[in-house]
Design a protein around this motif. Structure first.
Motif, PDB file in Angstrom:
ATOM      1  N   SER A  23       0.807  -1.223   0.000  1.00 19.62           N
ATOM      2  CA  SER A  23       0.000   0.000   0.000  1.00 19.62           C
ATOM      3  C   SER A  23       0.837   1.267   0.000  1.00 19.62           C
ATOM      4  O   SER A  23       0.549   2.214  -0.721  1.00 19.62           O
ATOM      5  N   TYR A  24       1.873   1.291   0.834  1.00 25.58           N
ATOM      6  CA  TYR A  24       2.673   2.505   1.013  1.00 25.58           C
ATOM      7  C   TYR A  24       4.065   2.432   0.378  1.00 25.58           C
ATOM      8  O   TYR A  24       4.735   3.443   0.259  1.00 25.58           O
ATOM      9  N   GLY A  25       4.527   1.228   0.035  1.00 26.08           N
ATOM     10  CA  GLY A  25       5.821   1.098  -0.608  1.00 26.08           C
ATOM     11  C   GLY A  25       6.998   0.960   0.341  1.00 26.08           C
ATOM     12  O   GLY A  25       8.147   1.036  -0.084  1.00 26.08           O
ATOM     13  N   VAL A  26       6.741   0.743   1.619  1.00 26.02           N
ATOM     14  CA  VAL A  26       7.831   0.569   2.585  1.00 26.02           C
ATOM     15  C   VAL A  26       7.822  -0.879   3.059  1.00 26.02           C
ATOM     16  O   VAL A  26       6.827  -1.357   3.600  1.00 26.02           O
ATOM     17  N   ASP A  27       8.939  -1.566   2.849  1.00 22.34           N
ATOM     18  CA  ASP A  27       9.097  -2.947   3.299  1.00 22.34           C
ATOM     19  C   ASP A  27       9.824  -2.911   4.637  1.00 22.34           C
ATOM     20  O   ASP A  27      11.026  -2.703   4.692  1.00 22.34           O
ATOM     21  N   TYR A  28       9.099  -3.080   5.731  1.00 17.27           N
ATOM     22  CA  TYR A  28       9.688  -2.968   7.070  1.00 17.27           C
ATOM     23  C   TYR A  28      10.863  -3.925   7.287  1.00 17.27           C
ATOM     24  O   TYR A  28      11.773  -3.628   8.048  1.00 17.27           O
ATOM     25  N   TRP A  29      10.836  -5.070   6.647  1.00 17.11           N
ATOM     26  CA  TRP A  29      11.883  -6.055   6.899  1.00 17.11           C
ATOM     27  C   TRP A  29      13.236  -5.625   6.327  1.00 17.11           C
ATOM     28  O   TRP A  29      14.274  -5.895   6.916  1.00 17.11           O
ATOM     29  N   GLY A  30      13.231  -4.958   5.172  1.00 17.79           N
ATOM     30  CA  GLY A  30      14.486  -4.496   4.577  1.00 17.79           C
ATOM     31  C   GLY A  30      15.219  -3.508   5.480  1.00 17.79           C
ATOM     32  O   GLY A  30      16.384  -3.724   5.833  1.00 17.79           O
ATOM     33  N   PRO A  31      14.582  -2.412   5.900  1.00 19.14           N
ATOM     34  CA  PRO A  31      15.256  -1.486   6.810  1.00 19.14           C
ATOM     35  C   PRO A  31      15.644  -2.133   8.139  1.00 19.14           C
ATOM     36  O   PRO A  31      16.696  -1.827   8.698  1.00 19.14           O
ATOM     37  N   ALA A  32      14.828  -3.059   8.641  1.00 11.29           N
ATOM     38  CA  ALA A  32      15.165  -3.729   9.908  1.00 11.29           C
ATOM     39  C   ALA A  32      16.475  -4.491   9.770  1.00 11.29           C
ATOM     40  O   ALA A  32      17.332  -4.441  10.674  1.00 11.29           O
ATOM     41  N   LEU A  33      16.659  -5.174   8.657  1.00 10.28           N
ATOM     42  CA  LEU A  33      17.917  -5.897   8.434  1.00 10.28           C
ATOM     43  C   LEU A  33      19.085  -4.925   8.278  1.00 10.28           C
ATOM     44  O   LEU A  33      20.177  -5.158   8.799  1.00 10.28           O
ATOM     45  N   LEU A  34      18.858  -3.833   7.562  1.00 12.86           N
ATOM     46  CA  LEU A  34      19.934  -2.860   7.372  1.00 12.86           C
ATOM     47  C   LEU A  34      20.295  -2.152   8.682  1.00 12.86           C
ATOM     48  O   LEU A  34      21.466  -1.865   8.923  1.00 12.86           O
ATOM     49  N   PHE A  35      19.304  -1.874   9.531  1.00 10.04           N
ATOM     50  CA  PHE A  35      19.607  -1.292  10.839  1.00 10.04           C
ATOM     51  C   PHE A  35      20.443  -2.256  11.669  1.00 10.04           C
ATOM     52  O   PHE A  35      21.357  -1.848  12.383  1.00 10.04           O
ATOM     53  N   ALA A  36      20.140  -3.548  11.579  1.00  7.56           N
ATOM     54  CA  ALA A  36      20.923  -4.546  12.319  1.00  7.56           C
ATOM     55  C   ALA A  36      22.375  -4.562  11.844  1.00  7.56           C
ATOM     56  O   ALA A  36      23.285  -4.839  12.626  1.00  7.56           O
ATOM     57  N   LEU A  37      22.583  -4.247  10.571  1.00  7.93           N
ATOM     58  CA  LEU A  37      23.941  -4.171  10.014  1.00  7.93           C
ATOM     59  C   LEU A  37      24.546  -2.782  10.183  1.00  7.93           C
ATOM     60  O   LEU A  37      25.649  -2.525   9.705  1.00  7.93           O
ATOM     61  N   GLN A  38      23.819  -1.893  10.831  1.00  7.47           N
ATOM     62  CA  GLN A  38      24.201  -0.501  11.057  1.00  7.47           C
ATOM     63  C   GLN A  38      24.434   0.248   9.745  1.00  7.47           C
ATOM     64  O   GLN A  38      25.277   1.136   9.659  1.00  7.47           O
ATOM     65  N   ASP A  39      23.679  -0.124   8.730  1.00  4.90           N
ATOM     66  CA  ASP A  39      23.732   0.547   7.437  1.00  4.90           C
ATOM     67  C   ASP A  39      22.595   1.564   7.384  1.00  4.90           C
ATOM     68  O   ASP A  39      21.583   1.382   6.718  1.00  4.90           O
ATOM     69  N   ARG A  40      22.768   2.647   8.123  1.00  5.15           N
ATOM     70  CA  ARG A  40      21.704   3.639   8.283  1.00  5.15           C
ATOM     71  C   ARG A  40      21.373   4.372   6.984  1.00  5.15           C
ATOM     72  O   ARG A  40      20.217   4.713   6.751  1.00  5.15           O
ATOM     73  N   LYS A  41      22.362   4.573   6.147  1.00  8.41           N
ATOM     74  CA  LYS A  41      22.127   5.307   4.907  1.00  8.41           C
ATOM     75  C   LYS A  41      21.154   4.540   4.010  1.00  8.41           C
ATOM     76  O   LYS A  41      20.164   5.097   3.543  1.00  8.41           O
ATOM     77  N   ARG A  42      21.428   3.263   3.759  1.00  7.48           N
ATOM     78  CA  ARG A  42      20.515   2.477   2.915  1.00  7.48           C
ATOM     79  C   ARG A  42      19.175   2.251   3.601  1.00  7.48           C
ATOM     80  O   ARG A  42      18.132   2.241   2.950  1.00  7.48           O
ATOM     81  N   ALA A  43      19.175   2.082   4.922  1.00  5.88           N
ATOM     82  CA  ALA A  43      17.914   1.924   5.649  1.00  5.88           C
ATOM     83  C   ALA A  43      17.046   3.171   5.472  1.00  5.88           C
ATOM     84  O   ALA A  43      15.838   3.070   5.249  1.00  5.88           O
ATOM     85  N   ARG A  44      17.660   4.334   5.539  1.00  8.09           N
ATOM     86  CA  ARG A  44      16.926   5.595   5.359  1.00  8.09           C
ATOM     87  C   ARG A  44      16.332   5.675   3.949  1.00  8.09           C
ATOM     88  O   ARG A  44      15.201   6.093   3.759  1.00  8.09           O
ATOM     89  N   HIS A  45      17.114   5.238   2.949  1.00  4.38           N
ATOM     90  CA  HIS A  45      16.625   5.265   1.565  1.00  4.38           C
ATOM     91  C   HIS A  45      15.415   4.356   1.366  1.00  4.38           C
ATOM     92  O   HIS A  45      14.524   4.661   0.570  1.00  4.38           O
TER      93      HIS A  45
END
Length: 160
Positions: free
Chosen positions: A38-60
């Motif tokens: 509906s909104y275009g945000v996949d919660y699982w992708g940013p959650a994995l990137l936050f766990a890897l401390q990849d804040r830049k890609r998580a923000r994107h």
């Protein structure tokens, strides 16, 4: 359908609030999948990137569609009513060929069993669903459950 609405008679009590739950995990499929479509945000992708401390890609990956939700969405779960051997090919494809108008209102679907596979009895398996579909309406929120009910009535599968 439960919706918030203005009270016809205002309350005399002061409003209060409370915390229901703090959940540090990403949401389950019922929350995440509908939001993704509906909104275009996949919660699982940013959650994995936050766990890897990849804040830049998580923000994107954390930005919704520019115009907000593209439609109202509901996840429709088709329950397994009994165990046995599945006699049906993919019942979603069968539904879509029989009712193309419904196919146009399904953004995603998953059938868990197909012809020849053993379907566990609901009492012996946690996954007591034959299929699930994300249905949507661009007409109104109230239209979405109507589509969902049509899908529940029209989707057919056979187990012996």
């Amino acid at each position: 359908m439960l919706d918030l609405s203005l009270r016809s008679v205002p309350t005399k009590r002061k409003p209060s609030a409370w915390l229901l739950e703090i959940n540090p995990r990403p949401p389950g499929i019922q929350a995440a999948d509908a939001i993704k479509h509906s909104y275009g945000v996949d919660y699982w992708g940013p959650a994995l990137l936050f766990a890897l401390q990849d804040r830049k890609r998580a923000r994107h990956l954390s930005h919704p569609f520019t115009q907000g939700s593209q439609y109202w969405c509901e996840m429709v779960f088709i329950p397994v009513v009994k165990g046995g051997i599945c006699l049906s090919d993919d019942p979603c494809f069968e539904l879509f060929s029989r009712r193309p108008g419904l196919a146009a209102q399904v953004s995603w679907w998953c059938t868990f069993w197909t012809k020849g596979e053993r379907v566990p009895d609901p009492s012996e398996d946690r996954n007591a669903f034959f299929a699930h579909l994300n249905i949507f309406s661009r007409t109104s929120r109230a239209h979405t459950p109507e589509i969902g009910e049509t899908v529940r009535k029209e989707l057919r599968y056979s187990i012996v």
